[in-house]
Design an enzyme around this catalytic site. Sequence first.
Site, mmCIF file in Angstrom:
data_model
loop_
_atom_site.group_PDB
_atom_site.id
_atom_site.type_symbol
_atom_site.label_atom_id
_atom_site.label_comp_id
_atom_site.label_asym_id
_atom_site.label_seq_id
_atom_site.Cartn_x
_atom_site.Cartn_y
_atom_site.Cartn_z
ATOM 1 N N ASP A 35 0.739 -1.288 0.041
ATOM 2 C CA ASP A 35 -0.177 -0.020 0.128
ATOM 3 C C ASP A 35 0.876 1.063 0.016
ATOM 4 O O ASP A 35 1.888 1.167 0.366
ATOM 5 C CB ASP A 35 -0.848 -0.031 1.281
ATOM 6 C CG ASP A 35 -2.034 -1.052 1.085
ATOM 7 O OD1 ASP A 35 -2.040 -1.704 0.391
ATOM 8 O OD2 ASP A 35 -2.855 -0.867 2.051
ATOM 9 N N HIS A 86 -5.829 2.514 -4.287
ATOM 10 C CA HIS A 86 -5.888 2.757 -2.622
ATOM 11 C C HIS A 86 -6.418 4.275 -2.310
ATOM 12 O O HIS A 86 -6.228 4.898 -1.430
ATOM 13 C CB HIS A 86 -4.315 2.634 -2.195
ATOM 14 C CG HIS A 86 -4.265 2.686 -0.487
ATOM 15 N ND1 HIS A 86 -5.179 1.543 -0.030
ATOM 16 C CD2 HIS A 86 -3.472 3.164 0.255
ATOM 17 C CE1 HIS A 86 -4.597 1.689 1.271
ATOM 18 N NE2 HIS A 86 -3.661 2.658 1.440
ATOM 19 N N HIS A 90 -5.073 9.967 0.943
ATOM 20 C CA HIS A 90 -4.945 9.021 1.986
ATOM 21 C C HIS A 90 -5.568 9.356 3.696
ATOM 22 O O HIS A 90 -4.871 9.698 4.584
ATOM 23 C CB HIS A 90 -3.468 8.833 2.304
ATOM 24 C CG HIS A 90 -3.114 7.297 2.899
ATOM 25 N ND1 HIS A 90 -3.160 7.360 4.460
ATOM 26 C CD2 HIS A 90 -2.932 5.811 2.394
ATOM 27 C CE1 HIS A 90 -3.082 5.740 4.818
ATOM 28 N NE2 HIS A 90 -2.856 5.375 3.646
ATOM 29 N N HIS A 181 3.860 -2.411 2.931
ATOM 30 C CA HIS A 181 3.795 -0.794 2.435
ATOM 31 C C HIS A 181 5.364 -0.906 1.910
ATOM 32 O O HIS A 181 6.390 -1.051 2.149
ATOM 33 C CB HIS A 181 3.727 0.048 3.731
ATOM 34 C CG HIS A 181 2.573 -0.060 4.253
ATOM 35 N ND1 HIS A 181 2.199 -1.001 5.282
ATOM 36 C CD2 HIS A 181 1.146 0.826 4.148
ATOM 37 C CE1 HIS A 181 1.081 -0.877 5.518
ATOM 38 N NE2 HIS A 181 0.484 0.402 5.262
#
Length: 229
Positions: A35, A86, A90, A181
Site C-alpha cells: 500500500d 488505494h 490517504h 507498504h
Amino acid sequence: MQWAPAAAAFLPPAARAFAIPTRLPSTRGVLLSFDDGPHPQGTPAVLAALDRAGVSAVFFVSGEQAKRRPELVREVAAAGHELALHGYRHQTRRQWHRGLLAEDTRRALDALSGAAGAVPRLYRPPHGVFSLTGLRLVRRLALEPLLWSKWGRDWERDATASTIADAATDGLRAGDVVLLHDADHYGARGNWRATAAALPQIVERIAAAGLEATSVSTAPVPAWLALTI
C-alpha cells in the site's frame, strides 16, 4: 449500519457479513500486497527485492502519489505486478458523503490510468475502512474490495526486518493476503527499508510452509464476487 463495514479489516464476521474478501480462493497461494506508493526510494527497493525473489505482488497505489510519480507506476506495471487502487487522498473515509467518495475514487482511477493505462479491478481504502456507502460505490464502479488476513505492521516506528517477517508470516496458510507498504508517506519515516529487507525472509517462510507467493490475476472474477472467508 453505515459504519459497520469499517470493522471488516479486523473482525472476520464483519468481513463475511459484507462479502469483503480478506483472503484468496487458493489452495497454495499467498498474496503479497503493498500500500501507499509509489515512493521514489521505497518502490524501487521493493521491486528489486521482489525481482530477486522471483515473485509477483499487488500494489495498491495512492492516487495523489501516482500523480506525482507516474513513471514509478509504469515501472511497477512493467515489472509484471498488478496495479490496484488505494484511493486518491490517504484519509479515513468514515465521515465522507457519497459525492466526496465518488470524486476521490474517480480521481484515483484517472491518476492510475493516466500513468500506466491500467484498468484496475481491486480496491483497498486507506486504513482498510469502508462505509456502507463507500462499499456500494466501489462495487458500482466495477471495483472489487480486497483487505488482508496478515500484516507486517511495517508502518510502526520500531519495526525491523525481523519483526515484519514474523508478523507477516505468523500462522501463515494458503489463501492469506499479506499487507505491507512500499512507502513512508503515511507511516514512520524510512520504514520501507525494513520492509524491503524483510521480503527475502517472508518469501523463504512462504516456501517453507509448502506455499507459494502468487498473483491475483489467476483467480477468476466470479470467485471474487462471491468470496467469503
